[in-house]
Design a protein around this motif. Structure first.
Motif, PDB file in Angstrom:
ATOM      1  N   SER A   1      -2.238  -1.636   0.971  1.00  9.62           N
ATOM      2  CA  SER A   1      -3.326  -2.858  -0.617  1.00  9.62           C
ATOM      3  C   SER A   1      -2.514  -2.584  -1.191  1.00  9.62           C
ATOM      4  O   SER A   1      -1.827  -1.102  -2.132  1.00  9.62           O
ATOM      5  CB  SER A   1      -5.069  -1.397  -0.033  1.00  9.62           C
ATOM      6  N   PRO A   2      -3.454  -2.682  -2.346  1.00 11.04           N
ATOM      7  CA  PRO A   2      -3.036  -3.028  -4.150  1.00 11.04           C
ATOM      8  C   PRO A   2      -3.071  -1.895  -4.606  1.00 11.04           C
ATOM      9  O   PRO A   2      -2.225  -1.538  -5.311  1.00 11.04           O
ATOM     10  CB  PRO A   2      -3.966  -3.873  -4.576  1.00 11.04           C
ATOM     11  N   PRO A   3      -4.198  -0.770  -4.539  1.00 16.63           N
ATOM     12  CA  PRO A   3      -4.344   0.459  -5.091  1.00 16.63           C
ATOM     13  C   PRO A   3      -3.429   1.525  -3.983  1.00 16.63           C
ATOM     14  O   PRO A   3      -2.318   1.948  -4.749  1.00 16.63           O
ATOM     15  CB  PRO A   3      -5.835   1.093  -4.791  1.00 16.63           C
ATOM     16  N   GLU A   4      -3.103   1.329  -2.978  1.00 21.60           N
ATOM     17  CA  GLU A   4      -1.627   1.888  -2.360  1.00 21.60           C
ATOM     18  C   GLU A   4      -0.392   1.382  -2.752  1.00 21.60           C
ATOM     19  O   GLU A   4       0.240   2.919  -3.377  1.00 21.60           O
ATOM     20  CB  GLU A   4      -2.222   2.018  -1.108  1.00 21.60           C
ATOM     21  N   ARG A   5      -0.508   0.891  -3.493  1.00 21.93           N
ATOM     22  CA  ARG A   5       0.737   0.620  -3.887  1.00 21.93           C
ATOM     23  C   ARG A   5       1.170   1.022  -4.825  1.00 21.93           C
ATOM     24  O   ARG A   5       1.980   0.859  -5.359  1.00 21.93           O
ATOM     25  CB  ARG A   5       1.682  -1.250  -4.197  1.00 21.93           C
ATOM     26  N   ARG A   6       0.469   1.037  -6.327  1.00 24.84           N
ATOM     27  CA  ARG A   6      -0.122   1.082  -6.901  1.00 24.84           C
ATOM     28  C   ARG A   6       0.240   2.650  -6.872  1.00 24.84           C
ATOM     29  O   ARG A   6       0.563   3.187  -8.117  1.00 24.84           O
ATOM     30  CB  ARG A   6      -1.035   1.161  -7.936  1.00 24.84           C
ATOM     31  N   PHE A   7       0.004   3.491  -6.081  1.00 19.45           N
ATOM     32  CA  PHE A   7      -0.063   4.558  -6.244  1.00 19.45           C
ATOM     33  C   PHE A   7       0.889   5.425  -5.936  1.00 19.45           C
ATOM     34  O   PHE A   7       1.839   6.069  -6.589  1.00 19.45           O
ATOM     35  CB  PHE A   7      -1.225   5.828  -5.592  1.00 19.45           C
ATOM     36  N   LEU A   8       1.382   4.632  -4.635  1.00 23.78           N
ATOM     37  CA  LEU A   8       3.392   5.468  -4.349  1.00 23.78           C
ATOM     38  C   LEU A   8       4.104   4.944  -5.729  1.00 23.78           C
ATOM     39  O   LEU A   8       4.737   5.689  -6.015  1.00 23.78           O
ATOM     40  CB  LEU A   8       3.515   3.830  -3.221  1.00 23.78           C
TER      41      LEU A   8
END
Length: 406
Positions: free
Chosen positions: A258-265
């Motif tokens: 998801s977009p938040p997970e991409r930003r986190f990684l």
């Protein structure tokens, strides 16, 4: 004196002055970005070999704060890693004229002001120095849970390696690229100019502290010669190809999330890169600071090794009054010492009974079956610490401290 749960961080060449510059005011800059900072430290020194312990509770609180701030940024599309780097670079910009100043023409009062500027600049680097040392615990553990949602078994290993490998060139890899560029575009008339550019751009190289020496033009020439004697042809194109591949692979690895997970990684990747980038920032501070320190040493006729026994307050006293540390205290500190910051109070001990008492008070002295006193170092931070736990004999502290092994 309240006992703190100490854990071993590392053993390496250090000095009282370097400890003071690094740790004395580390907490406040960290609190600009996180809910917790690092304030307590305990260091056992023998000559230039120093074993440094962190407060376990503080360390893990900071690690948890790093995770929470990263999760928050991922939700809000912010980047505190970038903000920390900019904070350090803005502070460092205050030093960039130090190499142009003739400090010998300035009063000691002026030197004191310059010294305070240097100290505040290094303190601004504390977030990029200390936050990354916590990431292999809470931050990486959370990131692995996310990656496991999209990848299993062998694919997980590939995906994880991609997440924690900097997707952009680090300062050292960029330096290697720049040196190969000079070699591939070699023109005898342009070599001197190109090396001077390298010298200015990479002034941080080889700067471990203010007593280090920056690379000269002749040393950069030697670097070029060493590359030239190797199998260098085609390497520049290979560097660039691999760099493009890393960036492309990183983007592909993030697709299942998801977009938040991409930003986190992506922030996790930024933290991995920061562990390489921070050396360039603080090394640049040391490069500019060394011009000031050279004048202090010249004016007061003290060596770099002697100045290494001074706390920052000792340096300030020297600049205000002209009075250095007593020779006897300098000799003691060069032999062995305990340096500690606990609950906001910094203490330097060189007296054997006081050192022994401090070790006992902090639970670092243990009776063996032979009634021999020892200090045992424990690995407090799995995945972070490099090296083995150490046992330091206290039959005679001076002998024990010299017995510390890397």
């Amino acid at each position: 004196m309240a006992t703190i749960n100490w854990g071993q961080s590392y053993t390496r060449p250090f000095s009282i002055h370097k400890l003071d510059v690094y740790f004395l005011n580390a907490r406040l800059p960290l609190l600009r970005f996180f809910n917790h900072g690092i304030g307590n430290v305990f260091a056992v020194g023998s000559g230039r070999e120093v074993t440094i312990y962190f407060d376990n509770q503080e360390f893990h609180r900071l690690g948890h704060s790093v995770l929470q701030r990263t999760l928050q940024d991922a939700r809000r599309n912010k980047n505190h890693v970038y903000d920390m780097k900019q904070f350090a670079k803005r502070a460092n910009s205050k030093l960039t004229k130090f190499n142009l100043i003739d400090f010998s023409k300035h009063s000691s009062k002026d030197l004191l002001q310059y010294f305070n500027t240097f100290a505040s600049t290094v303190h601004a680097s504390c977030p990029i120095i200390f936050a990354p040392i916590t990431i292999e615990n809470e931050l990486f553990n959370h990131a692995k849970i996310i990656v496991q949602k999209g990848y299993q078994k062998k694919m997980f290993t590939l995906a994880w390696d991609t997440v924690v490998t900097p997707r952009f060139a680090t300062p050292v890899t960029q330096l290697e690229t720049d040196l190969h560029t000079i070699l591939e575009n070699y023109k005898p008339t342009a070599v001197g100019q190109n090396l001077r550019k390298i010298q200015r751009r990479y002034n941080w190289f080889n700067m471990r502290f203010i007593d280090s020496k920056p690379f000269s033009i002749s040393q950069w020439e030697k670097q070029i010669d060493e590359i030239g004697h190797g199998n260098w042809k085609g390497k520049l194109a290979e560097f660039r190809r691999k760099q493009r591949q890393r960036q492309k692979r990183f983007g592909e690895i993030l697709k299942p999330f998801s977009p938040p997970e991409r930003r986190f990684l992506t922030l996790v990747n930024d933290y991995s890169a920061l562990r390489h980038e921070r050396d360039a920032v603080r090394g640049s501070s040391y490069y500019y600071g060394c011009f000031l320190y050279r004048e202090i040493m010249r004016r007061y006729k003290i060596t770099a090794h002697e100045l290494g026994t001074f706390t920052m307050d000792d340096v300030r006293t020297l600049l205000r009054t002209g009075q250095p540390l007593p020779r006897q205290e300098v000799r003691r500190r060069r032999t062995e010492f305990i340096y500690s910051i606990m609950h906001g109070t910094r203490t330097v001990r060189t007296d054997y009974p006081q050192m022994r008492e401090a070790l006992q008070d902090q639970g670092l002295v243990k009776e063996t079956s032979h009634t021999q006193k020892t200090i045992r170092g424990m690995t407090a931070f799995p995945g972070i610490v490099r090296g083995r736990a150490r046992v330091i004999s206290l039959n005679r502290l001076s002998e024990s401290l010299h017995a510390v092994q890397r």
